[in-house]
Design an enzyme around this catalytic site. Structure first.
Site, mmCIF file in Angstrom:
data_model
loop_
_atom_site.group_PDB
_atom_site.id
_atom_site.type_symbol
_atom_site.label_atom_id
_atom_site.label_comp_id
_atom_site.label_asym_id
_atom_site.label_seq_id
_atom_site.Cartn_x
_atom_site.Cartn_y
_atom_site.Cartn_z
ATOM 1 N N ASP A 186 3.254 9.618 -14.966
ATOM 2 C CA ASP A 186 2.859 9.701 -13.548
ATOM 3 C C ASP A 186 1.534 10.469 -13.415
ATOM 4 O O ASP A 186 0.602 10.006 -12.749
ATOM 5 C CB ASP A 186 3.921 10.466 -12.722
ATOM 6 C CG ASP A 186 5.317 9.864 -12.796
ATOM 7 O OD1 ASP A 186 5.858 9.459 -11.765
ATOM 8 O OD2 ASP A 186 5.890 9.799 -13.911
ATOM 9 N N GLU B 105 0.880 10.632 -4.595
ATOM 10 C CA GLU B 105 2.176 11.312 -4.661
ATOM 11 C C GLU B 105 2.128 12.649 -5.406
ATOM 12 O O GLU B 105 2.706 13.631 -4.955
ATOM 13 C CB GLU B 105 3.237 10.423 -5.346
ATOM 14 C CG GLU B 105 4.591 11.123 -5.380
ATOM 15 C CD GLU B 105 5.686 10.359 -6.089
ATOM 16 O OE1 GLU B 105 5.443 9.228 -6.550
ATOM 17 O OE2 GLU B 105 6.795 10.909 -6.191
ATOM 18 N N ASP C 169 0.686 5.574 -5.578
ATOM 19 C CA ASP C 169 1.898 6.004 -6.275
ATOM 20 C C ASP C 169 1.691 5.615 -7.728
ATOM 21 O O ASP C 169 1.762 4.444 -8.085
ATOM 22 C CB ASP C 169 3.124 5.292 -5.674
ATOM 23 C CG ASP C 169 4.434 5.911 -6.146
ATOM 24 O OD1 ASP C 169 4.419 6.608 -7.181
ATOM 25 O OD2 ASP C 169 5.458 5.684 -5.476
ATOM 26 N N ILE D 251 3.335 6.119 -10.544
ATOM 27 C CA ILE D 251 4.534 5.430 -11.030
ATOM 28 C C ILE D 251 5.526 5.445 -9.882
ATOM 29 O O ILE D 251 6.009 6.502 -9.483
ATOM 30 C CB ILE D 251 5.158 6.098 -12.273
ATOM 31 C CG1 ILE D 251 4.233 5.936 -13.486
ATOM 32 C CG2 ILE D 251 6.532 5.475 -12.586
ATOM 33 C CD1 ILE D 251 4.803 6.463 -14.801
ATOM 34 N N ASP D 252 5.758 4.275 -9.334
ATOM 35 C CA ASP D 252 6.781 4.165 -8.298
ATOM 36 C C ASP D 252 8.046 3.709 -9.008
ATOM 37 O O ASP D 252 8.015 2.754 -9.796
ATOM 38 C CB ASP D 252 6.340 3.140 -7.251
ATOM 39 C CG ASP D 252 7.396 2.963 -6.159
ATOM 40 O OD1 ASP D 252 8.076 3.947 -5.836
ATOM 41 O OD2 ASP D 252 7.515 1.838 -5.633
ATOM 42 N N THR E 90 10.058 6.210 -10.715
ATOM 43 C CA THR E 90 10.080 7.037 -11.938
ATOM 44 C C THR E 90 11.466 6.999 -12.596
ATOM 45 O O THR E 90 11.575 6.997 -13.819
ATOM 46 C CB THR E 90 9.659 8.491 -11.608
ATOM 47 O OG1 THR E 90 8.357 8.446 -11.023
ATOM 48 C CG2 THR E 90 9.609 9.356 -12.858
ATOM 49 N N ARG F 252 16.198 -1.702 2.974
ATOM 50 C CA ARG F 252 16.243 -0.269 2.635
ATOM 51 C C ARG F 252 16.766 0.445 3.867
ATOM 52 O O ARG F 252 16.068 0.554 4.871
ATOM 53 C CB ARG F 252 14.831 0.199 2.280
ATOM 54 C CG ARG F 252 14.755 1.585 1.684
ATOM 55 C CD ARG F 252 13.314 1.896 1.319
ATOM 56 N NE ARG F 252 13.195 3.071 0.502
ATOM 57 C CZ ARG F 252 13.222 3.080 -0.829
ATOM 58 N NH1 ARG F 252 13.353 1.954 -1.488
ATOM 59 N NH2 ARG F 252 13.103 4.199 -1.488
ATOM 60 N N ASP G 225 4.975 4.589 -1.055
ATOM 61 C CA ASP G 225 6.126 3.790 -1.515
ATOM 62 C C ASP G 225 6.175 2.413 -0.853
ATOM 63 O O ASP G 225 7.029 1.595 -1.225
ATOM 64 C CB ASP G 225 7.445 4.519 -1.208
ATOM 65 C CG ASP G 225 7.741 5.625 -2.225
ATOM 66 O OD1 ASP G 225 7.356 5.472 -3.396
ATOM 67 O OD2 ASP G 225 8.352 6.635 -1.833
#
Ligand SMILES: Nc1ncnc2c1ncn2[C@@H]1O[C@H](COP(=O)(O)O)[C@@H](OP(=O)(O)O)[C@H]1O
Ligand SMILES: [Mg+2]
Ligand SMILES: [Mg+2]
Ligand SMILES: [Mg+2]
Length: 356
Positions: free
Chosen positions: A47, A70, A135, A137-138, A140, A284, A297
């Protein structure tokens, strides 16, 4: 004057492609340098490294733009071992294509500069001007368990998403491949046939192209599937039960007449997958009244789905508002679906959630 965002798109794609070389390397290593953040969520050297590389490219190419990312460098300032590991990776990561690497420009001078670059992502965002949201790494948690993850970068202008790029190293290149929630037991060694970049520019449609490590190839137009029969549709949802209310979504599926089980997948790979017709509907549903979704995100995925013929709203039926700040404070949950059925899905979501 029409702005085509040609250069923004090219730099964003190349920056994501380069950072993905770093994350793929970490993905295949057992030790991922995982530490816990204040909110107890994990962050890895992947990340931090990806954030440094992508912001370095933005700094060199668009020095006046604000950045909402992030991660932040605070933990690295206190951990020399961790920051040296990341610095090693950042220094070694280059695109194979020398011309493309040259386009990204800049570079990171030394460890201190790397920490400063990471912290350039601390803008508060807002409704004015050009703001990149990143982001690195979205997903993680997906990255750590050998599942899906995404490198997500988007450009907002006056609060609206204009360019969106999602690098998904573990999704199949083939747009027609079945929905892949994980990558099987071979994930330690084999990247064959995997890795895709989804992109969209407002008003210009959405595309996919192989992620690769060489020069970018021509993108292929992608579009959402038209749902004619709900019984054959499927939901795409988070793996993490804490990120979306899975019992409410099961009730919604039942009321809509959906019979297939939900496909659970980490990260914005969900948005990319439905945008290319590999899945149908991304739900979601809020699990707590206090959690606020983060703009990084959703920004890239929101534009890619809308440009592929979808509609994206929250559970109140309002478009996601990326101009409020670092979070989607005025929204609640996400419903992404083909435009033709979005209204029907929203209706049932509101019934089940008791919103009407
Ligand atoms: N309680 C919560 N509700 C919703 N999303 C949450 C959450 N806690 C963390 N997240 C976000 O969910 C993202 C992953 O999404 P998904 O569940 O679709 O894979 C995480 O991104 P990161 O992995 O970048 O931190 C994190 O920002
Ligand atoms: Mg994320
Ligand atoms: Mg992340
Ligand atoms: Mg995180």
């Amino acid at each position: 004057m029409t702005t085509l965002y040609t250069r923004e798109l090219e730099i964003a794609q190349l920056a994501v492609q380069r950072a993905a070389i770093l994350t793929k390397r970490v993905f295949h290593e057992k030790a991922k340098g995982t530490v816990s953040k204040d909110d107890k969520s994990p962050v890895t050297i992947g990340d931090f490294g990806a954030q440094a590389l992508i912001i370095a490219a933005l700094r060199a190419n668009f020095p006046h733009d604000a950045i909402v990312a992030e991660e932040e460098a605070a933990q690295l300032r206190e951990d020399a071992g961790l920051r040296e590991l990341i610095w090693g990776l950042v220094q070694e990561t280059r695109l194979e294509d020398v011309g493309a690497e040259g386009l990204l420009g800049g570079g990171v001078k030394d460890v201190e500069d790397m920490l400063e670059v990471i912290d350039l992502g601390r803008s508060e965002g807002g409704r004015r001007g050009r703001v990149w949201t990143l982001d690195p790494i979205d997903g993680t948690k997906g990255f750590l368990r050998g599942g899906q993850y995404a490198l997500a970068l988007a450009l907002l202008e006056d609060g609206d998403v204009k360019v969106g790029v999602l690098g998904c190293p573990n999704l199949p290149v083939d747009d027609a491949a079945p929905l892949a929630a994980d990558i099987g037991s071979d994930h330690q060694t084999d990247d064959e046939g995997r890795g895709v970049i989804f992109s969209a520019v407002v008003g210009q449609g959405a595309t996919s192209r192989p992620l690769g490590t060489g020069a970018l190839t021509e993108g292929k137009k992608i579009s959402m599937k038209t749902v004619t029969d709900m019984a054959s549709a499927s939901f795409c949802e988070s793996v993490e039960a804490g990120h979306s209310n899975q019992s409410e979504s099961a009730q919604i599926a039942q009321r809509l007449g959906i019979t297939k089980p939900s496909v659970r997948m980490d990260s914005q790979a969900k948005y990319g997958s439905i945008a290319r017709g590999a899945g149908d509907i991304y739900l979601r549903l809020p699990t707590s009244k206090t959690y606020q979704e983060k703009i990084w995100d959703h920004a890239g995925g929101d534009l890619i789905v809308r440009e592929a013929g979808g509609q994206v709203t929250d559970t109140k039926g309002q478009r996601l508002d990326f101009g409020v700040g670092r979070t989607l404070a005025s929204n609640s949950g996400v419903i992404a679906a083909p435009a033709g059925v979005h209204g029907q899905v929203l209706e049932v979501v509101q019934q089940v959630l008791g919103l009407k």
